[in-house]
Write an enzyme that holds these catalytic residues in place. Structure first.
Site, mmCIF file in Angstrom:
data_model
loop_
_atom_site.group_PDB
_atom_site.id
_atom_site.type_symbol
_atom_site.label_atom_id
_atom_site.label_comp_id
_atom_site.label_asym_id
_atom_site.label_seq_id
_atom_site.Cartn_x
_atom_site.Cartn_y
_atom_site.Cartn_z
ATOM 1 N N HIS A 182 0.854 -1.188 0.000
ATOM 2 C CA HIS A 182 0.000 0.000 0.000
ATOM 3 C C HIS A 182 0.887 1.233 0.000
ATOM 4 C CE1 HIS A 182 -3.120 2.840 1.200
ATOM 5 N NE2 HIS A 182 -3.961 1.944 0.739
ATOM 6 N N ASP A 227 -8.001 -5.276 0.257
ATOM 7 C CA ASP A 227 -8.578 -6.133 -0.770
ATOM 8 C C ASP A 227 -8.103 -7.568 -0.741
ATOM 9 O OD1 ASP A 227 -10.399 -4.485 -1.891
ATOM 10 O OD2 ASP A 227 -8.923 -3.461 -3.135
HETATM 11 N N1 ACO Z 1 4.212 -7.701 -4.787
HETATM 12 C C1 ACO Z 1 5.552 -7.669 -4.986
HETATM 13 N N2 ACO Z 1 6.310 -6.556 -4.862
HETATM 14 C C2 ACO Z 1 5.671 -5.420 -4.529
HETATM 15 C C3 ACO Z 1 4.294 -5.373 -4.310
HETATM 16 C C4 ACO Z 1 3.551 -6.568 -4.444
HETATM 17 N N3 ACO Z 1 2.227 -6.588 -4.240
HETATM 18 N N4 ACO Z 1 3.931 -4.108 -4.000
HETATM 19 C C5 ACO Z 1 5.051 -3.381 -4.022
HETATM 20 N N5 ACO Z 1 6.112 -4.174 -4.343
HETATM 21 C C6 ACO Z 1 7.513 -3.742 -4.428
HETATM 22 C C7 ACO Z 1 7.783 -2.970 -5.714
HETATM 23 O O1 ACO Z 1 8.221 -3.801 -6.737
HETATM 24 C C8 ACO Z 1 8.818 -1.959 -5.264
HETATM 25 O O2 ACO Z 1 10.045 -2.622 -5.251
HETATM 26 P P1 ACO Z 1 11.417 -1.779 -5.557
HETATM 27 O O3 ACO Z 1 11.541 -0.768 -4.473
HETATM 28 O O4 ACO Z 1 12.483 -2.818 -5.526
HETATM 29 O O5 ACO Z 1 11.230 -1.158 -6.920
HETATM 30 C C9 ACO Z 1 8.454 -1.660 -3.807
HETATM 31 O O6 ACO Z 1 7.722 -2.828 -3.342
HETATM 32 C C10 ACO Z 1 7.569 -0.431 -3.639
HETATM 33 O O7 ACO Z 1 6.448 -0.576 -4.499
HETATM 34 P P2 ACO Z 1 5.831 0.635 -5.317
HETATM 35 O O8 ACO Z 1 5.022 0.097 -6.444
HETATM 36 O O9 ACO Z 1 6.896 1.641 -5.633
HETATM 37 O O10 ACO Z 1 4.886 1.253 -4.204
HETATM 38 P P3 ACO Z 1 3.648 2.180 -4.448
HETATM 39 O O11 ACO Z 1 3.388 2.844 -3.151
HETATM 40 O O12 ACO Z 1 3.860 3.035 -5.641
HETATM 41 O O13 ACO Z 1 2.472 1.138 -4.824
HETATM 42 C C11 ACO Z 1 0.725 -0.417 -4.648
HETATM 43 C C12 ACO Z 1 1.539 0.652 -3.940
HETATM 44 C C13 ACO Z 1 0.266 0.082 -6.021
HETATM 45 C C14 ACO Z 1 -0.527 -0.720 -3.827
HETATM 46 C C15 ACO Z 1 1.600 -1.700 -4.807
HETATM 47 O O14 ACO Z 1 1.966 -2.178 -3.532
HETATM 48 C C16 ACO Z 1 0.870 -2.814 -5.600
HETATM 49 O O15 ACO Z 1 0.931 -2.808 -6.841
HETATM 50 N N6 ACO Z 1 0.191 -3.768 -4.877
HETATM 51 C C17 ACO Z 1 -0.567 -4.802 -5.551
HETATM 52 C C18 ACO Z 1 -1.901 -4.243 -6.030
HETATM 53 C C19 ACO Z 1 -2.864 -3.976 -4.890
HETATM 54 O O16 ACO Z 1 -3.067 -4.795 -4.008
HETATM 55 N N7 ACO Z 1 -3.500 -2.785 -4.939
HETATM 56 C C20 ACO Z 1 -4.514 -2.392 -3.964
HETATM 57 C C21 ACO Z 1 -4.036 -1.277 -3.090
HETATM 58 S S1 ACO Z 1 -5.211 -0.917 -1.853
HETATM 59 C C22 ACO Z 1 -6.355 -0.016 -2.661
HETATM 60 O O17 ACO Z 1 -6.136 0.757 -3.541
HETATM 61 C C23 ACO Z 1 -7.684 -0.224 -2.249
#
Ligand code: ACO
Length: 430
Positions: free
Chosen positions: A307, A365
């Site tokens: 998140h 979620d």
């Molecule tokens: N699985 C694996 N790796 C992940 C995940 C994941 N679910 N989420 C983040 N990471 C990693 C990224 O690859 C990144 O790695 P890096 O630093 O080596 O590049 C690091 O963790 C940070 O992730 P970002 O995408 O930069 O974080 P951001 O805050 O931009 O994104 C997000 C948050 C979009 C929710 C992300 O965690 C994600 O895509 N999760 C899966 C989708 C999801 O569950 N979305 C629902 C969110 S809750 C909502 O909106 C209701």
């Protein structure tokens, strides 16, 4: 609001004092609004990771401590003692209602559930397999055509009517989309039922026979609506604020928010979690998928994990996991293996260094889809369920934005990296 300052020094030694603003709780913000005017530079923050876009008194999140409060009330307390209609009143009006206020608000929402009959014609135009989020966004957008005359944004009564219509009519639109998908007749709302009960009736009843509403199903839906009701300046809410900041019709702004919510990085994650769990299929495959999620060269991510704000745990996920136990115990045991798989996946990921270092925890979620599935709601409707809960948050934020006397059209700037000025060449010279 007390003020402090933050000093900015550029390499040439040029200094500037920037005002620091303090909220009631949470981090201070550095006010950079005058930066361009005085120094000719912009700030740069793609994805708004460190940027506050507005002042708000609706919802507070402390992502480090896993705290979520609506109007100052912890979400755990609201989930335990309140209901979605009372929470909606709280979000819209700023305080918990008296019993007379609640009764009147509840009555207003119950008696505005029907759609203009002409709106049902929209559904005849969609293909039977249209995604319900696409239909929800389109039909809510059409409300701007049906209710344009009673939508003067500067009129507080019109703003109230708008909020009531969104809250009351979205379940009817959502259920109509579902009925189109499954080829059943549209069920009219029943105003004697509670918000969640009426939704269950419109989703699952058919004219040919009586439908008995399961109280556990209604309780679970109401809880999910409370937990999804608001989440400060998330992607869809910011979209509603941004679209609305131009003075656009607010029904269109809500339609824009619905579109933003649909993406798998946001509300679309609940649908993606179920797809992922089905793909994993068995606990023996968890290790393989966790490795895929960690592999930089693999686009796979653990859906329902991570998140932007929560870097500890998402308090909503904990409450939903508890409700999952309750629902599966009472309703549909055939979904228990899916829940067991999700719990095992959570345990494996939480012990893995990659997820620990990056502070990745289950979000709201991760478990919600398992409840929806056990209630018989199809996967394509999961994000629609999220939208129904979030609609009140979008509406509260639109009202706050539009009634702010200091409000401005939202218009970010950029770092231009394209071609510098060049002269047009005739086609034969290119
Ligand atoms: N699985 C694996 N790796 C992940 C995940 C994941 N679910 N989420 C983040 N990471 C990693 C990224 O690859 C990144 O790695 P890096 O630093 O080596 O590049 C690091 O963790 C940070 O992730 P970002 O995408 O930069 O974080 P951001 O805050 O931009 O994104 C997000 C948050 C979009 C929710 C992300 O965690 C994600 O895509 N999760 C899966 C989708 C999801 O569950 N979305 C629902 C969110 S809750 C909502 O909106 C209701």
């Amino acid at each position: 609001m007390s003020q402090d300052t933050y000093r900015l020094i550029n390499p040439a030694g040029d200094e500037m004092e920037l005002p620091v603003r303090k909220g009631t709780v949470g981090p201070d913000v550095i006010d950079v609004a005058k930066l361009y005017k005085t120094k000719g530079v912009f700030t740069y923050d793609p994805g708004f990771v460190s940027t506050g876009s507005c002042e708000s008194d609706i919802t507070f999140i402390d992502g480090e401590k896993g705290v979520l409060m609506y109007r100052g009330y912890p979400v755990e307390q609201l989930a335990a003692h309140s209901n979605f209609i009372e929470v909606s009143y709280l979000l819209l009006h700023g305080d918990l209602p008296t019993s007379a206020e609640l009764e009147s608000f509840d009555d207003t929402i119950r008696t505005h559930t029907m759609l203009n009959e002409g709106m049902l014609n929209f559904f005849k135009g969609f293909r039977y397999d249209a995604h319900p989020m696409a239909m929800l966004s389109a039909v809510v957008g059409s409300m701007s055509a049906y209710y344009h005359d009673e939508m003067d944004s500067s009129n507080p009564d019109h703003r109230d009517i708008f909020a009531h219509r969104i809250l009351a009519k979205l379940p009817t639109i959502a259920a109509a989309a579902h009925k189109l998908n499954i080829g059943q007749p549209f069920m009219y709302p029943r105003n004697d039922l509670s918000y969640a009960e009426n939704l269950l009736h419109m989703l699952f009843a058919v004219p040919a026979e009586p439908y008995e509403i399961d109280p556990i199903a209604a309780e679970a839906l109401d809880l999910l609506f409370i937990l999804h009701a608001d989440h400060e300046q998330n992607c869809s809410t910011s979209t509603v604020r941004m679209a609305g900041s131009s003075g656009a019709n607010p029904y269109s702004a809500i339609a824009a928010g619905i579109s933003a919510l649909w993406g798998p990085a946001h509300g679309g994650a609940n649908e993606a979690v179920l797809t992922m769990l089905k793909e994993i299929g068995d606990v023996s495959q968890i290790g393989k998928y966790v490795e895929k999620a960690k592999d930089k060269n693999d686009p796979f991510r653990l859906m329902g994990f991570g998140h932007r704000v929560y870097k500890n745990f998402d308090p909503r996920a904990t409450i939903i996991r508890d409700m999952c136990h309750k629902v599966l115990a009472k309703l549909d045991r055939k979904d228990t293996p899916l829940f067991d798989l999700a719990q095992e996946l959570e345990q494996v990921a939480l012990k893995d260094d990659y997820f620990i270092e990056k502070n990745l925890y289950p979000n709201v979620d991760f478990y919600s889809g398992i409840i929806y599935k056990a209630l018989g709601i199809p996967t394509s409707m999961f994000t629609v369920m999220f939208a129904l809960g979030r609609s009140v948050g979008w509406t509260a934020h639109w009202r706050e934005m539009i009634s702010d006397p200091a409000g401005k059209i939202a218009r970010p700037r950029q770092l231009y990296v394209g071609a510098p000025q060049r002269d047009y060449k005739q086609i034969e010279e290119r």
